[in-house]
Design a protein around this motif. Structure first.
Motif, PDB file in Angstrom:
ATOM      1  N   SER A 291      -8.079   8.253  -5.178  1.00 56.50           N
ATOM      2  CA  SER A 291      -6.741   7.929  -4.696  1.00 56.50           C
ATOM      3  C   SER A 291      -6.334   8.893  -3.597  1.00 56.50           C
ATOM      4  CB  SER A 291      -5.717   8.006  -5.839  1.00 56.50           C
ATOM      5  OG  SER A 291      -5.378   9.359  -6.113  1.00 56.50           O
ATOM      6  N   LYS A 292      -5.162   8.655  -3.052  1.00 58.09           N
ATOM      7  CA  LYS A 292      -4.606   9.517  -2.015  1.00 58.09           C
ATOM      8  C   LYS A 292      -4.363  10.927  -2.518  1.00 58.09           C
ATOM      9  CE  LYS A 292       0.179   8.213  -3.062  1.00 58.09           C
ATOM     10  NZ  LYS A 292      -0.232   7.562  -4.323  1.00 58.09           N
ATOM     11  N   ASP A 293      -4.280  11.091  -3.858  1.00 60.37           N
ATOM     12  CA  ASP A 293      -3.984  12.395  -4.445  1.00 60.37           C
ATOM     13  C   ASP A 293      -5.231  13.168  -4.845  1.00 60.37           C
ATOM     14  OD1 ASP A 293      -1.196  11.901  -4.258  1.00 60.37           O
ATOM     15  OD2 ASP A 293      -1.283  10.697  -6.083  1.00 60.37           O
ATOM     16  N   THR A 294      -6.414  12.656  -4.513  1.00 60.74           N
ATOM     17  CA  THR A 294      -7.654  13.391  -4.760  1.00 60.74           C
ATOM     18  C   THR A 294      -7.586  14.743  -4.066  1.00 60.74           C
ATOM     19  OG1 THR A 294      -8.861  11.301  -4.861  1.00 60.74           O
ATOM     20  CG2 THR A 294     -10.168  13.280  -4.498  1.00 60.74           C
ATOM     21  N   SER A 295      -8.102  15.779  -4.720  1.00 58.97           N
ATOM     22  CA  SER A 295      -7.950  17.137  -4.196  1.00 58.97           C
ATOM     23  C   SER A 295      -8.552  17.289  -2.801  1.00 58.97           C
ATOM     24  CB  SER A 295      -8.570  18.152  -5.157  1.00 58.97           C
ATOM     25  OG  SER A 295      -9.969  17.959  -5.273  1.00 58.97           O
ATOM     26  N   LEU A 296      -9.662  16.616  -2.523  1.00 60.05           N
ATOM     27  CA  LEU A 296     -10.271  16.723  -1.199  1.00 60.05           C
ATOM     28  C   LEU A 296      -9.352  16.151  -0.124  1.00 60.05           C
ATOM     29  CD1 LEU A 296     -13.938  16.088  -0.228  1.00 60.05           C
ATOM     30  CD2 LEU A 296     -12.136  14.988   1.074  1.00 60.05           C
ATOM     31  N   ILE A 297      -8.746  14.999  -0.408  1.00 59.61           N
ATOM     32  CA  ILE A 297      -7.829  14.377   0.558  1.00 59.61           C
ATOM     33  C   ILE A 297      -6.601  15.262   0.756  1.00 59.61           C
ATOM     34  CG2 ILE A 297      -6.359  12.370   0.989  1.00 59.61           C
ATOM     35  CD1 ILE A 297      -9.334  11.773   1.338  1.00 59.61           C
ATOM     36  N   LEU A 298      -6.081  15.822  -0.315  1.00 66.15           N
ATOM     37  CA  LEU A 298      -4.934  16.725  -0.216  1.00 66.15           C
ATOM     38  C   LEU A 298      -5.282  17.963   0.602  1.00 66.15           C
ATOM     39  CD1 LEU A 298      -3.448  16.537  -3.821  1.00 66.15           C
ATOM     40  CD2 LEU A 298      -2.192  16.100  -1.710  1.00 66.15           C
TER      41      LEU A 298
ATOM     42  N   PHE B 133      -5.844   2.526  -1.260  1.00 64.10           N
ATOM     43  CA  PHE B 133      -6.269   1.156  -0.984  1.00 64.10           C
ATOM     44  C   PHE B 133      -5.732   0.233  -2.080  1.00 64.10           C
ATOM     45  CE2 PHE B 133      -9.699   3.428   1.330  1.00 64.10           C
ATOM     46  CZ  PHE B 133      -9.543   2.818   2.563  1.00 64.10           C
ATOM     47  N   SER B 134      -5.609  -1.057  -1.783  1.00 66.42           N
ATOM     48  CA  SER B 134      -5.099  -2.017  -2.765  1.00 66.42           C
ATOM     49  C   SER B 134      -5.948  -1.959  -4.041  1.00 66.42           C
ATOM     50  CB  SER B 134      -5.105  -3.433  -2.184  1.00 66.42           C
ATOM     51  OG  SER B 134      -6.398  -3.793  -1.743  1.00 66.42           O
ATOM     52  N   GLY B 135      -5.264  -2.007  -5.183  1.00 64.93           N
ATOM     53  CA  GLY B 135      -5.953  -1.939  -6.465  1.00 64.93           C
ATOM     54  C   GLY B 135      -6.340  -0.536  -6.877  1.00 64.93           C
ATOM     55  N   ASN B 136      -5.933   0.461  -6.111  1.00 64.76           N
ATOM     56  CA  ASN B 136      -6.225   1.856  -6.416  1.00 64.76           C
ATOM     57  C   ASN B 136      -4.924   2.654  -6.448  1.00 64.76           C
ATOM     58  OD1 ASN B 136      -9.451   2.418  -6.026  1.00 64.76           O
ATOM     59  ND2 ASN B 136      -8.739   0.771  -4.691  1.00 64.76           N
ATOM     60  N   GLY B 137      -4.901   3.724  -7.242  1.00 69.20           N
ATOM     61  CA  GLY B 137      -3.741   4.606  -7.262  1.00 69.20           C
ATOM     62  C   GLY B 137      -2.451   3.850  -7.530  1.00 69.20           C
ATOM     63  N   GLU B 138      -1.461   4.066  -6.664  1.00 68.14           N
ATOM     64  CA  GLU B 138      -0.154   3.440  -6.829  1.00 68.14           C
ATOM     65  C   GLU B 138      -0.026   2.115  -6.093  1.00 68.14           C
ATOM     66  OE1 GLU B 138       3.349   6.390  -7.098  1.00 68.14           O
ATOM     67  OE2 GLU B 138       2.023   7.251  -5.571  1.00 68.14           O
ATOM     68  N   SER B 139      -1.010   1.741  -5.302  1.00 65.88           N
ATOM     69  CA  SER B 139      -0.896   0.517  -4.508  1.00 65.88           C
ATOM     70  C   SER B 139      -1.020  -0.729  -5.372  1.00 65.88           C
ATOM     71  CB  SER B 139      -1.955   0.491  -3.404  1.00 65.88           C
ATOM     72  OG  SER B 139      -1.666   1.455  -2.415  1.00 65.88           O
ATOM     73  N   GLU B 140      -0.396  -1.809  -4.915  1.00 68.46           N
ATOM     74  CA  GLU B 140      -0.461  -3.079  -5.632  1.00 68.46           C
ATOM     75  C   GLU B 140      -1.843  -3.719  -5.467  1.00 68.46           C
ATOM     76  OE1 GLU B 140       4.253  -4.352  -5.291  1.00 68.46           O
ATOM     77  OE2 GLU B 140       2.782  -5.344  -4.024  1.00 68.46           O
TER      78      GLU B 140
ATOM     79  N   HIS C   9      -9.458   7.605   0.935  1.00 67.66           N
ATOM     80  CA  HIS C   9     -10.133   8.114  -0.254  1.00 67.66           C
ATOM     81  C   HIS C   9     -11.396   7.322  -0.573  1.00 67.66           C
ATOM     82  CE1 HIS C   9      -8.913   4.744  -2.843  1.00 67.66           C
ATOM     83  NE2 HIS C   9      -7.712   4.802  -2.279  1.00 67.66           N
ATOM     84  N   GLY C  10     -12.147   7.815  -1.550  1.00 68.17           N
ATOM     85  CA  GLY C  10     -13.394   7.185  -1.948  1.00 68.17           C
ATOM     86  C   GLY C  10     -13.263   6.265  -3.149  1.00 68.17           C
TER      87      GLY C  10
ATOM     88  N   LEU D 233       0.860  -1.173   0.000  1.00 65.53           N
ATOM     89  CA  LEU D 233       0.000   0.000   0.000  1.00 65.53           C
ATOM     90  C   LEU D 233       0.901   1.229   0.000  1.00 65.53           C
ATOM     91  CD1 LEU D 233      -2.494  -1.145   2.796  1.00 65.53           C
ATOM     92  CD2 LEU D 233      -2.710  -1.493   0.318  1.00 65.53           C
ATOM     93  N   VAL D 234       0.682   2.118  -0.967  1.00 59.11           N
ATOM     94  CA  VAL D 234       1.544   3.286  -1.118  1.00 59.11           C
ATOM     95  C   VAL D 234       0.845   4.511  -0.548  1.00 59.11           C
ATOM     96  CG1 VAL D 234       2.796   4.754  -2.753  1.00 59.11           C
ATOM     97  CG2 VAL D 234       2.577   2.284  -3.183  1.00 59.11           C
ATOM     98  N   GLY D 235       1.575   5.268   0.268  1.00 59.79           N
ATOM     99  CA  GLY D 235       1.004   6.464   0.856  1.00 59.79           C
ATOM    100  C   GLY D 235       2.018   7.563   1.037  1.00 59.79           C
ATOM    101  N   VAL D 236       1.524   8.721   1.469  1.00 64.12           N
ATOM    102  CA  VAL D 236       2.371   9.877   1.736  1.00 64.12           C
ATOM    103  C   VAL D 236       2.148  10.314   3.173  1.00 64.12           C
ATOM    104  CG1 VAL D 236       2.896  12.280   1.144  1.00 64.12           C
ATOM    105  CG2 VAL D 236       2.335  10.631  -0.673  1.00 64.12           C
ATOM    106  N   LEU D 237       3.239  10.345   3.935  1.00 65.33           N
ATOM    107  CA  LEU D 237       3.205  10.806   5.319  1.00 65.33           C
ATOM    108  C   LEU D 237       3.509  12.294   5.357  1.00 65.33           C
ATOM    109  CD1 LEU D 237       3.196  10.413   8.418  1.00 65.33           C
ATOM    110  CD2 LEU D 237       5.597   9.725   8.236  1.00 65.33           C
ATOM    111  N   HIS D 238       2.560  13.071   5.872  1.00 63.47           N
ATOM    112  CA  HIS D 238       2.773  14.503   6.099  1.00 63.47           C
ATOM    113  C   HIS D 238       3.264  14.648   7.530  1.00 63.47           C
ATOM    114  CE1 HIS D 238       0.445  16.197   2.529  1.00 63.47           C
ATOM    115  NE2 HIS D 238       0.273  14.885   2.437  1.00 63.47           N
TER     116      HIS D 238
END
Length: 272
Positions: free
Chosen positions: A47-54, A72-79, A42-43, A25-30
């Motif tokens: 993805s984690k990069d959706t403007s609302l999440i950002l 989440f798995s199968g979404n965005g950059e995650s495996e 996210h919905g 699972l790929v994410g960004v720690l702020h």
């Protein structure tokens, strides 16, 4: 709770966390210098990069609260392969994330989810009982609703005949994702009412919904409010499903709700 070194510079780190299936699972720690951390979910098909999440991650940064947004798995950059439904599998993804940060001596101060992510954080609270602040943004109460709008009126007949439905992107012939009988049954078999009854009374839940939500009606928020005992409901007048023109109010309500549970020494002097 102890802080990390005083006044550290804000940092963002890419983090990979294995889920129970071994998928990364790929994410960004702020990293804002707080031991406390908020997990952002996210919905559907986002993805984690959706403007609302950002937007929420930056608002938390401004309040000097660390956060982690992930795919989440199968979404965005995650495996993994994207699957329709998959609610409890995503709950397990979220659990893998919370366990990772606990093992790093962090405190999960809140979990926040938008749309399908709102359902995921509520389902998590019903199963694991280890996080006491949950924020549901525009979550759906009855998962039997909303299917026809996405799959078509005859979706049951089509999926019984062919065993699957291929969903195309709007205004395009491009294939987006496949709905199988199994994944449809996963969604239809996920009961938010029964799950919400299992949420601890000590768990603080905030539900925010737009009065003009065009995807999930605001009435769903009132249904959650009927059954979750320790719930605060905030309806944003005129807001759509993504709070497109109401991000400032959304961020303020979310951050202030989370700050209520943080140590006094952490929230002093924040500018959120």
């Amino acid at each position: 709770m102890a802080l990390l070194p005083q006044n550290p510079p804000l940092q963002r780190h890419r983090v990979m966390i294995p889920n129970r299936q071994g998928e990364k699972l790929v994410g960004v720690l702020h990293e804002s210098g707080s031991r406390d951390i908020v997990i952002l979910c996210h919905g559907f098909r986002c993805s984690k990069d959706t403007s609302l999440i950002l937007t929420l991650a930056v608002a938390l940064e401004n309040a000097k609260i660390s956060s982690f947004r992930f795919d989440f798995s199968g979404n965005g950059e995650s495996e993994g392969l994207f699957q329709y439904g998959n609610y409890w599998r995503e709950v397990d993804d979220l659990h893998a994330v919370t366990q990772h940060f606990r093992e790093s001596n962090r405190v999960i101060s809140a979990i926040v989810g938008h749309s399908k992510g709102g359902d995921i954080v509520l389902l998590y609270a019903s199963k694991y009982h280890d996080i006491k602040t949950v924020v549901n943004l525009s979550g759906r109460y009855d998962l039997k609703e909303g299917i026809e709008e996405r799959l078509g009126k005859d979706y049951l007949e089509r999926i019984r005949k062919d065993g699957f439905i291929d969903v195309k992107k709007s205004r395009s012939e491009t294939f987006d994702f496949r709905v199988t009988v199994e994944s449809l049954m996963d969604r239809l078999g996920t009961n938010m009412y029964e799950a919400c009854l299992q949420i601890d009374k000590e768990c603080r839940v905030l539900t925010i919904h737009g009065s003009s939500d065009e995807i999930i009606p605001v009435e769903d928020a009132f249904e959650f409010a009927k059954i979750i005992p320790n719930l605060k409901l905030h309806v944003i007048e005129g807001a759509d499903h993504r709070f497109s023109n109401h991000r400032e109010e959304l961020s303020s309500v979310v951050v202030n709700f989370i700050k209520e549970t943080l140590p006094l020494h952490q929230v002093k002097g924040t500018d959120s």
